[in-house]
Design a protein around this motif. Structure first.
Motif, PDB file in Angstrom:
ATOM      1  N   LYS A  96      34.431  33.969  46.889  1.00  0.00           N
ATOM      2  CA  LYS A  96      33.255  34.668  47.438  1.00  0.00           C
ATOM      3  C   LYS A  96      33.184  34.508  48.960  1.00  0.00           C
ATOM      4  CE  LYS A  96      30.308  34.805  43.365  1.00  0.00           C
ATOM      5  NZ  LYS A  96      29.464  33.958  42.505  1.00  0.00           N
ATOM      6  N   ALA A  97      33.496  33.304  49.440  1.00  0.00           N
ATOM      7  CA  ALA A  97      33.493  33.062  50.896  1.00  0.00           C
ATOM      8  C   ALA A  97      34.451  34.035  51.580  1.00  0.00           C
ATOM      9  CB  ALA A  97      33.893  31.626  51.196  1.00  0.00           C
ATOM     10  N   LEU A  98      35.603  34.267  50.967  1.00  0.00           N
ATOM     11  CA  LEU A  98      36.614  35.161  51.557  1.00  0.00           C
ATOM     12  C   LEU A  98      36.232  36.637  51.409  1.00  0.00           C
ATOM     13  CD1 LEU A  98      39.768  33.169  50.510  1.00  0.00           C
ATOM     14  CD2 LEU A  98      39.169  33.790  52.859  1.00  0.00           C
ATOM     15  N   GLU A  99      35.496  36.958  50.354  1.00  0.00           N
ATOM     16  CA  GLU A  99      35.004  38.346  50.205  1.00  0.00           C
ATOM     17  C   GLU A  99      34.035  38.670  51.351  1.00  0.00           C
ATOM     18  OE1 GLU A  99      33.242  38.595  46.330  1.00  0.00           O
ATOM     19  OE2 GLU A  99      35.184  38.459  45.302  1.00  0.00           O
ATOM     20  N   VAL A 100      33.183  37.691  51.680  1.00  0.00           N
ATOM     21  CA  VAL A 100      32.206  37.879  52.763  1.00  0.00           C
ATOM     22  C   VAL A 100      32.909  37.864  54.120  1.00  0.00           C
ATOM     23  CG1 VAL A 100      30.146  36.931  53.895  1.00  0.00           C
ATOM     24  CG2 VAL A 100      30.346  36.823  51.400  1.00  0.00           C
ATOM     25  N   ASN A 101      33.825  36.915  54.293  1.00  0.00           N
ATOM     26  CA  ASN A 101      34.534  36.765  55.572  1.00  0.00           C
ATOM     27  C   ASN A 101      36.021  36.522  55.314  1.00  0.00           C
ATOM     28  OD1 ASN A 101      35.486  36.142  58.093  1.00  0.00           O
ATOM     29  ND2 ASN A 101      34.458  34.153  58.249  1.00  0.00           N
ATOM     30  N   PRO A 102      36.814  37.609  55.327  1.00  0.00           N
ATOM     31  CA  PRO A 102      38.254  37.479  55.054  1.00  0.00           C
ATOM     32  C   PRO A 102      38.986  36.573  56.060  1.00  0.00           C
ATOM     33  CG  PRO A 102      37.560  39.785  54.982  1.00  0.00           C
ATOM     34  CD  PRO A 102      36.419  39.010  55.552  1.00  0.00           C
ATOM     35  N   GLU A 103      38.341  36.292  57.203  1.00  0.00           N
ATOM     36  CA  GLU A 103      38.961  35.444  58.240  1.00  0.00           C
ATOM     37  C   GLU A 103      38.654  33.952  58.028  1.00  0.00           C
ATOM     38  OE1 GLU A 103      40.644  37.058  61.111  1.00  0.00           O
ATOM     39  OE2 GLU A 103      40.565  38.567  59.535  1.00  0.00           O
ATOM     40  N   HIS A 104      37.979  33.609  56.940  1.00  0.00           N
ATOM     41  CA  HIS A 104      37.563  32.214  56.729  1.00  0.00           C
ATOM     42  C   HIS A 104      38.784  31.365  56.369  1.00  0.00           C
ATOM     43  CE1 HIS A 104      35.124  28.787  55.716  1.00  0.00           C
ATOM     44  NE2 HIS A 104      33.990  29.457  55.854  1.00  0.00           N
ATOM     45  N   MET A 105      39.369  30.727  57.394  1.00  0.00           N
ATOM     46  CA  MET A 105      40.632  30.008  57.217  1.00  0.00           C
ATOM     47  C   MET A 105      40.503  28.816  56.258  1.00  0.00           C
ATOM     48  SD  MET A 105      42.492  31.909  58.988  1.00  0.00           S
ATOM     49  CE  MET A 105      44.056  31.052  58.960  1.00  0.00           C
ATOM     50  N   LEU A 106      39.403  28.076  56.370  1.00  0.00           N
ATOM     51  CA  LEU A 106      39.214  26.898  55.506  1.00  0.00           C
ATOM     52  C   LEU A 106      39.133  27.309  54.035  1.00  0.00           C
ATOM     53  CD1 LEU A 106      36.615  24.859  57.610  1.00  0.00           C
ATOM     54  CD2 LEU A 106      38.976  24.206  57.180  1.00  0.00           C
ATOM     55  N   ALA A 107      38.387  28.400  53.780  1.00  0.00           N
ATOM     56  CA  ALA A 107      38.249  28.887  52.405  1.00  0.00           C
ATOM     57  C   ALA A 107      39.599  29.386  51.876  1.00  0.00           C
ATOM     58  CB  ALA A 107      37.201  29.997  52.339  1.00  0.00           C
ATOM     59  N   ALA A 108      40.352  30.071  52.739  1.00  0.00           N
ATOM     60  CA  ALA A 108      41.668  30.596  52.334  1.00  0.00           C
ATOM     61  C   ALA A 108      42.607  29.444  51.971  1.00  0.00           C
ATOM     62  CB  ALA A 108      42.270  31.436  53.459  1.00  0.00           C
ATOM     63  N   HIS A 109      42.610  28.415  52.792  1.00  0.00           N
ATOM     64  CA  HIS A 109      43.470  27.246  52.561  1.00  0.00           C
ATOM     65  C   HIS A 109      43.074  26.537  51.257  1.00  0.00           C
ATOM     66  CE1 HIS A 109      45.985  23.814  53.438  1.00  0.00           C
ATOM     67  NE2 HIS A 109      44.943  23.009  53.315  1.00  0.00           N
ATOM     68  N   ALA A 110      41.748  26.324  51.101  1.00  0.00           N
ATOM     69  CA  ALA A 110      41.248  25.624  49.905  1.00  0.00           C
ATOM     70  C   ALA A 110      41.545  26.438  48.639  1.00  0.00           C
ATOM     71  CB  ALA A 110      39.754  25.372  50.032  1.00  0.00           C
ATOM     72  N   LYS A 111      41.356  27.754  48.724  1.00  0.00           N
ATOM     73  CA  LYS A 111      41.608  28.635  47.571  1.00  0.00           C
ATOM     74  C   LYS A 111      43.084  28.536  47.140  1.00  0.00           C
ATOM     75  CE  LYS A 111      41.049  33.460  46.090  1.00  0.00           C
ATOM     76  NZ  LYS A 111      42.289  34.234  46.148  1.00  0.00           N
ATOM     77  N   GLY A 112      43.968  28.581  48.143  1.00  0.00           N
ATOM     78  CA  GLY A 112      45.401  28.488  47.858  1.00  0.00           C
ATOM     79  C   GLY A 112      45.747  27.184  47.136  1.00  0.00           C
ATOM     80  N   GLN A 113      45.143  26.096  47.628  1.00  0.00           N
ATOM     81  CA  GLN A 113      45.440  24.783  47.027  1.00  0.00           C
ATOM     82  C   GLN A 113      44.915  24.668  45.596  1.00  0.00           C
ATOM     83  OE1 GLN A 113      44.091  21.788  49.967  1.00  0.00           O
ATOM     84  NE2 GLN A 113      46.273  21.385  50.244  1.00  0.00           N
ATOM     85  N   VAL A 114      43.700  25.202  45.355  1.00  0.00           N
ATOM     86  CA  VAL A 114      43.114  25.157  44.014  1.00  0.00           C
ATOM     87  C   VAL A 114      43.935  26.009  43.055  1.00  0.00           C
ATOM     88  CG1 VAL A 114      41.083  25.693  42.597  1.00  0.00           C
ATOM     89  CG2 VAL A 114      40.769  24.646  44.826  1.00  0.00           C
ATOM     90  N   GLU A 115      44.332  27.204  43.497  1.00  0.00           N
ATOM     91  CA  GLU A 115      45.146  28.100  42.656  1.00  0.00           C
ATOM     92  C   GLU A 115      46.477  27.429  42.263  1.00  0.00           C
ATOM     93  OE1 GLU A 115      43.625  32.559  43.949  1.00  0.00           O
ATOM     94  OE2 GLU A 115      45.176  31.560  45.153  1.00  0.00           O
ATOM     95  N   GLN A 116      47.070  26.777  43.268  1.00  0.00           N
ATOM     96  CA  GLN A 116      48.340  26.071  43.027  1.00  0.00           C
ATOM     97  C   GLN A 116      48.150  24.960  41.983  1.00  0.00           C
ATOM     98  OE1 GLN A 116      50.106  24.587  46.644  1.00  0.00           O
ATOM     99  NE2 GLN A 116      51.811  23.616  45.572  1.00  0.00           N
ATOM    100  N   ALA A 117      47.061  24.199  42.139  1.00  0.00           N
ATOM    101  CA  ALA A 117      46.790  23.099  41.209  1.00  0.00           C
ATOM    102  C   ALA A 117      46.528  23.619  39.796  1.00  0.00           C
ATOM    103  CB  ALA A 117      45.584  22.302  41.688  1.00  0.00           C
ATOM    104  N   LEU A 118      45.813  24.757  39.687  1.00  0.00           N
ATOM    105  CA  LEU A 118      45.499  25.327  38.377  1.00  0.00           C
ATOM    106  C   LEU A 118      46.744  25.894  37.702  1.00  0.00           C
ATOM    107  CD1 LEU A 118      42.085  27.124  39.125  1.00  0.00           C
ATOM    108  CD2 LEU A 118      42.413  25.156  37.648  1.00  0.00           C
ATOM    109  N   ASN A 119      47.698  26.344  38.491  1.00  0.00           N
ATOM    110  CA  ASN A 119      48.920  26.929  37.933  1.00  0.00           C
ATOM    111  C   ASN A 119      49.943  25.886  37.509  1.00  0.00           C
ATOM    112  OD1 ASN A 119      48.074  29.580  38.152  1.00  0.00           O
ATOM    113  ND2 ASN A 119      48.822  29.799  40.258  1.00  0.00           N
ATOM    114  N   GLU A 120      49.757  24.661  38.012  1.00  0.00           N
ATOM    115  CA  GLU A 120      50.763  23.610  37.684  1.00  0.00           C
ATOM    116  C   GLU A 120      50.545  23.056  36.282  1.00  0.00           C
ATOM    117  OE1 GLU A 120      50.509  20.786  40.874  1.00  0.00           O
ATOM    118  OE2 GLU A 120      51.596  22.103  42.261  1.00  0.00           O
TER     119      GLU A 120
END
Length: 219
Positions: free
Chosen positions: A195-219
């Motif tokens: 949701k943070a990225l939907e509101v602000n696609p430039e939100h670097m912290l949210a993008a980084h955190a999202k990537g890490q969570v997705e990676q953890a969920l896929n492992e």
């Protein structure tokens, strides 16, 4: 309507030259009234003319050393120049002189935040949040300060309140994502980061955190 009120209206409408003219006339007509100097000081602060603003607030205090709003104005002058310790002194004096408004408590809290004294900031941000429960910036900074002080449950409540005030607050979503991770709820965290990225696609912290969570969920 008197010239001070007209000047404030012109200032709010960004007609700074007209506001300056009205404040000058008000000071000429009542040179012993500190309010004219305070309003002119606020105008000069707004225009980033800090040196002159400081002189006007100082003049107001020479006339009336009990003028809380003059101390508050001086605090803002120093705050804008990142002189946080000096700003802090003025905001404390403003409160001591009876100025019990959300803005002065908020600004005092923020001087401590900038100096990384998060514990000292908390009571002032709490007071500001009580006095102005619908101010998004105040509520957000209070929530952030609670989180920095390890008060995660309260921080979560306040961040949810921020979203009630402003649904599209990307930083509130990001911080709620961090809280969800803290509570080991990865799915909820992912929702907030998305949701943070939907509101602000430039939100670097949210993008980084999202990537890490997705990676953890896929492992």
């Amino acid at each position: 309507m008197d010239k001070l009120k007209q000047g404030i209206e012109q200032m709010q409408n960004h007609n700074y030259e007209e506001a300056a003219k009205l404040f000058t006339e008000a000071i000429d007509e009542e040179p012993k009234n500190p309010v004219g100097y305070i309003n002119f000081g606020n105008l000069l602060t707004h225009m980033n003319d800090y040196e002159r603003a400081e002189r006007f607030f100082t003049r107001a205090l020479e006339i009336d050393e009990e003028a809380g709003t003059a101390y508050y104005g001086l605090g803002n002058v120093y705050y804008e120049q990142e002189k946080y310790t000096k700003a802090q002194e003025q905001f404390l004096l403003a409160i001591k002189k009876g100025l019990d408004e959300a803005d002065v408590h908020f600004m005092l809290g923020m001087t401590f935040i900038h100096q990384e004294y998060v514990k000292l900031a908390l009571p002032y941000l709490l007071r500001a949040s009580e006095l102005s429960p619908k101010d998004v910036d105040i509520q957000f900074q209070y929530g952030l300060c609670l989180a920095q002080n390890g008060q995660i449950e309260q921080a979560e409540q306040v961040m949810n309140h921020v979203l009630q005030l402003e649904e599209q607050h990307s930083d509130a979503h990001y911080n709620l994502g961090v809280v969800a991770l803290h509570k080991e709820n990865a799915k909820k965290a992912l929702d907030h980061f998305t949701k943070a990225l939907e509101v602000n696609p430039e939100h670097m912290l949210a993008a980084h955190a999202k990537g890490q969570v997705e990676q953890a969920l896929n492992e």
